[in-house]
Motif scaffolding. Structure first.
Motif, PDB file in Angstrom:
ATOM      1  N   ASP A  79      25.496 -14.206  64.751  1.00  0.00           N
ATOM      2  CA  ASP A  79      26.631 -13.328  64.447  1.00  0.00           C
ATOM      3  C   ASP A  79      27.932 -14.125  64.346  1.00  0.00           C
ATOM      4  O   ASP A  79      28.778 -13.825  63.502  1.00  0.00           O
ATOM      5  N   ASP A  80      28.081 -15.123  65.212  1.00  0.00           N
ATOM      6  CA  ASP A  80      29.278 -15.960  65.157  1.00  0.00           C
ATOM      7  C   ASP A  80      29.374 -16.690  63.825  1.00  0.00           C
ATOM      8  O   ASP A  80      30.473 -16.843  63.259  1.00  0.00           O
ATOM      9  N   LEU A  81      28.261 -17.156  63.325  1.00  0.00           N
ATOM     10  CA  LEU A  81      28.266 -17.930  62.088  1.00  0.00           C
ATOM     11  C   LEU A  81      28.686 -17.105  60.879  1.00  0.00           C
ATOM     12  O   LEU A  81      29.095 -17.659  59.853  1.00  0.00           O
ATOM     13  N   GLU A  82      28.583 -15.791  60.964  1.00  0.00           N
ATOM     14  CA  GLU A  82      28.954 -14.923  59.854  1.00  0.00           C
ATOM     15  C   GLU A  82      30.423 -14.520  59.873  1.00  0.00           C
ATOM     16  O   GLU A  82      30.878 -13.822  58.985  1.00  0.00           O
ATOM     17  N   MET A  83      31.159 -14.966  60.880  1.00  0.00           N
ATOM     18  CA  MET A  83      32.565 -14.587  61.004  1.00  0.00           C
ATOM     19  C   MET A  83      33.457 -15.624  60.308  1.00  0.00           C
ATOM     20  O   MET A  83      32.972 -16.627  59.775  1.00  0.00           O
ATOM     21  N   TYR A  84      34.765 -15.370  60.324  1.00  0.00           N
ATOM     22  CA  TYR A  84      35.724 -16.182  59.590  1.00  0.00           C
ATOM     23  C   TYR A  84      36.833 -16.670  60.520  1.00  0.00           C
ATOM     24  O   TYR A  84      37.066 -16.109  61.598  1.00  0.00           O
ATOM     25  N   ILE A  85      37.508 -17.729  60.064  1.00  0.00           N
ATOM     26  CA  ILE A  85      38.665 -18.266  60.789  1.00  0.00           C
ATOM     27  C   ILE A  85      39.795 -18.483  59.787  1.00  0.00           C
ATOM     28  O   ILE A  85      39.581 -19.054  58.706  1.00  0.00           O
ATOM     29  N   ASP A  86      40.993 -18.042  60.142  1.00  0.00           N
ATOM     30  CA  ASP A  86      42.182 -18.322  59.348  1.00  0.00           C
ATOM     31  C   ASP A  86      42.809 -19.603  59.909  1.00  0.00           C
ATOM     32  O   ASP A  86      43.273 -19.636  61.050  1.00  0.00           O
ATOM     33  N   LEU A  87      42.827 -20.657  59.094  1.00  0.00           N
ATOM     34  CA  LEU A  87      43.306 -21.959  59.554  1.00  0.00           C
ATOM     35  C   LEU A  87      44.816 -22.115  59.454  1.00  0.00           C
ATOM     36  O   LEU A  87      45.365 -23.098  59.970  1.00  0.00           O
ATOM     37  N   ALA A  88      45.509 -21.194  58.799  1.00  0.00           N
ATOM     38  CA  ALA A  88      46.942 -21.365  58.570  1.00  0.00           C
ATOM     39  C   ALA A  88      47.750 -21.533  59.855  1.00  0.00           C
ATOM     40  O   ALA A  88      48.653 -22.374  59.907  1.00  0.00           O
ATOM     41  N   PRO A  89      47.474 -20.779  60.916  1.00  0.00           N
ATOM     42  CA  PRO A  89      48.303 -20.939  62.125  1.00  0.00           C
ATOM     43  C   PRO A  89      48.138 -22.271  62.839  1.00  0.00           C
ATOM     44  O   PRO A  89      49.006 -22.647  63.629  1.00  0.00           O
ATOM     45  N   VAL A  90      47.038 -22.987  62.609  1.00  0.00           N
ATOM     46  CA  VAL A  90      46.794 -24.207  63.378  1.00  0.00           C
ATOM     47  C   VAL A  90      46.927 -25.477  62.551  1.00  0.00           C
ATOM     48  O   VAL A  90      46.913 -26.578  63.115  1.00  0.00           O
ATOM     49  N   LEU A  91      47.056 -25.378  61.249  1.00  0.00           N
ATOM     50  CA  LEU A  91      47.145 -26.590  60.436  1.00  0.00           C
ATOM     51  C   LEU A  91      48.563 -27.152  60.459  1.00  0.00           C
ATOM     52  O   LEU A  91      49.531 -26.473  60.808  1.00  0.00           O
ATOM     53  N   ASN A  92      48.671 -28.406  60.086  1.00  0.00           N
ATOM     54  CA  ASN A  92      49.970 -29.066  59.961  1.00  0.00           C
ATOM     55  C   ASN A  92      50.467 -28.853  58.539  1.00  0.00           C
ATOM     56  O   ASN A  92      49.919 -29.423  57.591  1.00  0.00           O
ATOM     57  N   PRO A  93      51.530 -28.037  58.341  1.00  0.00           N
ATOM     58  CA  PRO A  93      51.951 -27.705  56.978  1.00  0.00           C
ATOM     59  C   PRO A  93      52.780 -28.798  56.310  1.00  0.00           C
ATOM     60  O   PRO A  93      53.079 -28.686  55.117  1.00  0.00           O
TER      61      PRO A  93
END
Length: 795
Positions: free
Chosen positions: A688-702
């Motif tokens: 179930d975890d593998l089917e979920m998503y992550i938004d990387l915008a808050p943690v990336l270096n812009p």
């Protein structure tokens, strides 16, 4: 040329892999990200500030009170580093002096009845001490072997070598140094003290050691590698200050030899730390003078006072002094080459046979060293004591087991001494003090000095590289002072009318050998002046150092640079290679396939990418502005692993998240210094975890650093090293220019409101200046903030 390629088209650091320690002996835990042929790991440090959403939110919440608290904590940790390093040096010195004192007192008492029994006891005591040292290193703290200075140079150059700054390394360094130096090996404790100071500083910077439940939450304020790097620099300077009682020399050593980045603010803290060390050491010496420290007396700490020696020098003496510089350069370069080849053979063949071979090797060298130091003086005839001079305070012969010059060893008469035993059958500090001593002309014969030089030089070459903590400062001083005194004897005989002291030439010889081997100049010059308490000899020390360094540089690199290269520690030197001038950035990353992440990534895809490659940084792309693909930042592997392990930021929808709902703080992404960190194998995810998503915008270096693909590799190298970067994006030529920043744009007064500051830019077409204010949203607001704001408004 850089030995590695820019991984992912981003990285220009020379990332080779360290060979310390041997993984097959259980010396290094596996699972780190980059490996060499031996399976050992080296990872770059993130000296660049990762300006992600969590960082900006935290910075916005901080006030002046927190900034003041943060600065106060830096000074407090510098204070603790100085106190801790000073106490560690006091403990090591007291232990070494007492072990040596008990050893010599017992041996001298036994040889009054039987020299053979005394020899057996002497060998056994040394063997036990050396065995304890090598056992601690091989079974408990493998990274404590050697001096540790090449590894610390690598760390301050931007490499995080596993194991070098752990708590067990600190313990192994302290107790291992006591055993190896107390056991009479041709090694010193001064190099390991630099490593000890760095370990203490690193542990304080991360709040202690959680593995051994020795941590404090109040000290866990350093959340960046940059702050930890500065504190480790303070620890290195403290180590030299404690080893030589040379606080100014410690500051200059850190500046000249180990650091790659230096700031004026750091100078103050390093100087403060060294001053604290000097106070601690001075206090301990005063306490020990009352007899509370056993055999440790006023001569326990290194300081060879030559202020009562030769007061002046003549022009005729400059030629033999220059000859000393040439000899130091030649012997120093030869020493570097021999130790390099022997250590290479030892590391790649002998030590690969396991810990048992390492222990046997160290014990065998201990027996040989003991046999030479005890047996060779037996072959020398004793000399009659010179006429006593009550003003000099020198007693001949000295009482057995006591500090002094003239040693009565295997002599038939009471008023005789053995000159070879005076330097061989002694601690190294006392032997150097004897060689430096003034008003002792004709104390040593040329045959004895030449014998000692050949044997000790050979022992120093063979001993370095064994699995024990080993410094080369004091052995280098021993070697140099020996041939320096030989030259001094020649000068005394040749210039009979001059007021020449052999001890002065011994001092110059010591400086010349260290200059020819280690290639230090300014810091070494100040250290030699501080430990001899003789400022009059400063011009002469400068002369021999310049000559010896010039001669040595004609043959090979410095001692620590060669050892770092041998261990695979890829240092970015201060100057790029000449051939880089004809290379461009795109040529280095030409054959690479760039692996990138979308902004919204599926957990299964993230895991697959991390398992299929070992890159430490990934560009993040997004489709905005009419479907155009846009690079929005850089995400680190370590940050991805933290997100995958916590699972808190997993989401069911492949849509951008609300930035206000980000649950991570900066401290959660901090990796303990010198540890292996999180590995992808340590993360367990359900289907179930593998089917979920992550938004990387808050943690990336812009705002990563970017260079055009046709920039010369020399400029890329300088940018990378001077800023302490880990990644650089290589991109095509930009299609337009949104502005240009000049010096006056950066001169912002503290009283000004940053929002009202106008950045004057130059138009490419019209060459006219215009003000970039809030009209231009793309220029005013960072890209990531704009994306997050748009997503929030749409939600």
């Amino acid at each position: 040329m850089l030995s590695n390629q820019l991984h992912n088209g981003l990285e220009t650091a020379k990332l080779l892999w360290s060979r310390i320690p041997n993984s097959e002996d259980g010396e290094v835990d596996g699972g780190s990200l980059l490996r060499n042929s031996n399976g050992n790991t080296v990872e770059s440090l993130d000296y660049e500030v990762i300006e992600n959403y969590a960082y900006r939110e935290e910075q916005a919440q901080r006030g002046k009170l927190y900034v003041g608290y943060y600065v106060a904590v830096k000074w407090f940790l510098a204070l603790l580093t100085g106190i801790g390093t000073g106490l560690a040096a006091v403990f090591i010195n007291i232990s070494v002096e007492n072990f040596a004192g008990w050893k010599f007192a017992l041996t001298f008492s036994i040889i009054q009845r039987s020299y053979f029994a005394g020899f057996v006891i002497y060998v056994l005591i040394n063997l036990i001490l050396v065995f304890s040292s090598v056992y601690i290193v091989t079974h408990f703290a493998p990274a404590a072997a050697g001096s540790g200075i090449p590894e610390i140079k690598g760390y301050l150059n931007g490499l995080d070598i596993h194991g070098i700054l752990l708590f067990r390394t600190l313990i192994g360094k302290i107790f291992g140094s006591i055993g190896s130096v107390g056991g009479g090996l041709a090694l010193g404790k001064e190099g390991p003290l630099v490593h000890t100071g760095a370990c203490i500083a690193s542990l304080l910077g991360q709040g202690g050691s959680s593995k051994y439940h020795l941590s404090s939450r109040w000290l866990q304020v350093f959340k960046s590698d940059r702050d930890r790097r500065d504190l480790v620099t303070c620890g290195c300077a403290a180590g030299v200050a404690a080893a030589f009682r040379a606080p100014v020399g410690g500051v200059l050593f850190a500046l000249e030899e180990v650091t790659s980045w230096w700031r004026s603010q750091l100078m103050w803290r390093v100087f403060f730390t060294s001053a604290i060390v000097a106070v601690v050491v001075r206090t301990a010496m005063g306490w020990c003078k009352s007899g509370k420290c056993g055999h440790f007396g006023s001569g326990g700490f290194i300081i060879w006072d030559t202020s009562d020696g030769q007061e002046d020098y003549s022009f005729e003496e400059l030629l033999p002094m220059a000859v000393i510089g040439v000899i130091g350069g030649l012997l120093g370069a030869l020493f570097n080459q021999l130790t390099f080849h022997i250590t290479y053979w030892r590391r790649n063949y002998l030590h690969k046979k396991g810990n048992r071979v390492k222990i046997i090797e160290a014990c065998l060298i201990s027996v040989i060293t003991s046999a030479i130091s005890f047996g060779l003086p037996l072959l020398r005839k004793c000399n009659p004591c010179p006429e006593s001079d009550h003003d000099s305070g020198i007693e001949c012969p000295r009482p057995p087991g006591m500090y002094g010059n003239y040693v009565n060893f295997y002599c038939g008469k009471d008023k005789e001494y053995n000159d070879l035993a005076t330097i061989f059958f002694n601690t190294q500090d006392d032997a150097i003090r004897n060689l430096f001593s003034a008003k002792t002309i004709h104390e040593f014969s040329a045959q004895s000095l030449l014998t000692f030089l050949v044997m000790f030089y050979t022992l120093a070459v063979v001993t370095f590289g064994t699995a024990v903590p080993a410094g080369q400062f004091v052995p280098g001083i021993m070697i140099g002072s020996t041939y320096g005194r030989l030259v001094g004897m020649f000068v005394v005989n040749f210039y009979k009318n001059l007021n020449v002291e052999e001890g002065t030439y011994a001092l110059l010889g010591a400086a010349s050998f260290l200059g020819g081997s280690m290639r230090m100049t300014v810091s070494l010059c100040v250290i030699m002046v501080e430990i001899t308490n003789n400022l009059k000899l400063l011009p002469l020390i400068m002369l021999v150092l310049l000559i010896s360094k010039a001669v040595g540089d004609a043959f090979n690199e410095g001692f620590y640079e060669q050892q770092a290269r041998l261990k695979g520690i890829a240092l970015l030197e201060s100057r790029p290679k000449y051939q880089m001038r004809n290379m461009m950035a795109k040529e280095v990353c030409r054959n690479q396939k760039v692996v990138s992440f979308p902004r919204i990534v599926k957990v299964a895809d993230a895991v697959s990418i991390l398992q299929s490659n070992l890159h430490n940084g990934f560009p993040v792309i997004d489709h905005v502005r009419n479907g155009e693909t846009l690079v929005i930042g850089l995400v680190l592997r370590s940050h991805l692993l933290v997100l995958l392990q916590s699972k808190v930021d997993f989401q069911h929808s492949p849509l951008p998240c609300d930035p206000a709902g980000v649950s991570k703080s900066i401290s959660e992404f901090v990796k303990p210094v010198s540890s292996k960190g999180i590995s992808i194998e340590d993360i367990h995810l359900s289907s179930d975890d593998l089917e979920m998503y992550i938004d990387l915008a808050p943690v990336l270096n812009p705002s990563p650093y970017v260079v055009p693909e046709d920039m010369s590799l020399t400029k890329v190298y300088n940018l990378f090293r001077q800023l302490g970067l880990r990644h650089i994006f290589v991109v095509p030529r930009a299609s337009r220019v949104v502005g240009m920043i000049t010096r006056e744009d950066l001169l912002i007064e503290d009283s000004e409101d940053p929002a009202s500051v106008e950045l004057h830019s130059t138009s490419v077409r019209g060459h006219r200046q215009y003000s970039m204010i809030s009209r231009n949203v793309d220029v005013e607001r960072p890209l990531l903030n704009g994306l997050l704001l748009q997503d929030h408004m749409l939600g």
